[in-house]
Design an enzyme around this catalytic site. Sequence first.
Site, PDB file in Angstrom:
ATOM      1  N   PHE A  46       0.832  -1.199   0.000  1.00 21.30           N
ATOM      2  CA  PHE A  46       0.000   0.000   0.000  1.00 21.30           C
ATOM      3  C   PHE A  46       0.866   1.248   0.000  1.00 21.30           C
ATOM      4  CE2 PHE A  46      -3.946  -1.958   2.182  1.00 21.30           C
ATOM      5  CZ  PHE A  46      -4.525  -2.180   0.954  1.00 21.30           C
ATOM      6  N   LEU A  47       0.462   2.232  -0.768  1.00 17.15           N
ATOM      7  CA  LEU A  47       1.074   3.551  -0.651  1.00 17.15           C
ATOM      8  C   LEU A  47       0.544   4.204   0.618  1.00 17.15           C
ATOM      9  CD1 LEU A  47       0.746   4.886  -4.305  1.00 17.15           C
ATOM     10  CD2 LEU A  47       2.813   4.070  -3.189  1.00 17.15           C
ATOM     11  N   ASP A  58      -1.357   1.919 -22.040  1.00 16.21           N
ATOM     12  CA  ASP A  58      -2.486   2.419 -21.240  1.00 16.21           C
ATOM     13  C   ASP A  58      -2.046   3.443 -20.195  1.00 16.21           C
ATOM     14  OD1 ASP A  58      -5.214   2.433 -20.552  1.00 16.21           O
ATOM     15  OD2 ASP A  58      -4.878   1.026 -18.918  1.00 16.21           O
ATOM     16  N   ASP A  97      -0.229   0.833 -11.918  1.00 18.85           N
ATOM     17  CA  ASP A  97      -1.200   0.241 -12.829  1.00 18.85           C
ATOM     18  C   ASP A  97      -0.530  -0.254 -14.112  1.00 18.85           C
ATOM     19  OD1 ASP A  97      -3.509  -0.655 -13.938  1.00 18.85           O
ATOM     20  OD2 ASP A  97      -4.383   1.315 -14.320  1.00 18.85           O
TER      21      ASP A  97
END
Length: 302
Positions: free
Chosen positions: A104-105, A171, A191
């Site tokens: 997690f950030l 993307d 991502d």
Amino acid sequence: RQKREEETPEDFFYFVDFQRHNAEIAAFHLDRILDFRRVPPTVGRLINVTKEILEVTKNEVLQSVFFVSPASNVCFFAKCPYMCKTEYAVCGSPHLLEGSLSAFLPSLNLAPRLSIPNPWIRSYSFEGKEEWEVNPLYCNTVREIYPYSNSNRLLNIVDMAIFDFLIGNMDRHHYEMFTKFGDDGFLLHLDNARGFGRHSHDEISILAPLSQCCVIKRTTWLRLQLLAEPEYRLSEVMRESLLQDPLAPVLTEPHLLALDRRLQLILEAVGKCIDTFGEATVVANDTTQPQSPAVHRAKLDT
């Protein structure tokens, strides 16, 4: 929904491509090998979707997307505006499912960050093109816009384009930055699940920031040259690194070999820029004392 040895169908647009957990894992390893270190630590593991998700969650929305398929496998799908229906579900076998987990950030309260449109964003429709796709001098326009005009932001965009070209990710519509470090902060490479879809195709357009702007950090340039040397070949370093992951083999051999091929294309693009504008203009000194290839070699060994 896509096996390791399968390629993304040629008729798929990049914005409807599959999301691949092994791409997230491989992207973390590649980012670390390139010494960018902008992808949060990511690891693969087998998850029991029933015991580790369904039976422990108190979220009613999450509970509502679970179902048992006709093959008696436990499946679930996402809640979102599009591509989130039962036909796009992922299923265990019958309960176990491969996945990738990322660190997690920090929360936005502790470490605020911005989501910024990529200047080389693609058109997310079936027709029409963005200006950069039709104007080879597009970078001149970008250079006039703050903060690309007088900061490291443009060099960081080029780093990101090199990374995306190697993994085949089309993307990258936005990038994120921690606000604490100001305009010169690094870009988060988040991502990456649409990477590593087609090993047989090299999407040269991803390199547009490099080929149009003709700038690259010296540290990046030296690192790429090192990874092209026989004793530190990128595919071999990646292969060894990925063996540490619980879901190894993470990438098939054709994807690993594609990294070497794409690296050569990057080196050729930089070489073409240097031939046109000179090394002093193209290669930006991003360190007070430029590291020699020997220093990079020692760093890679550790």
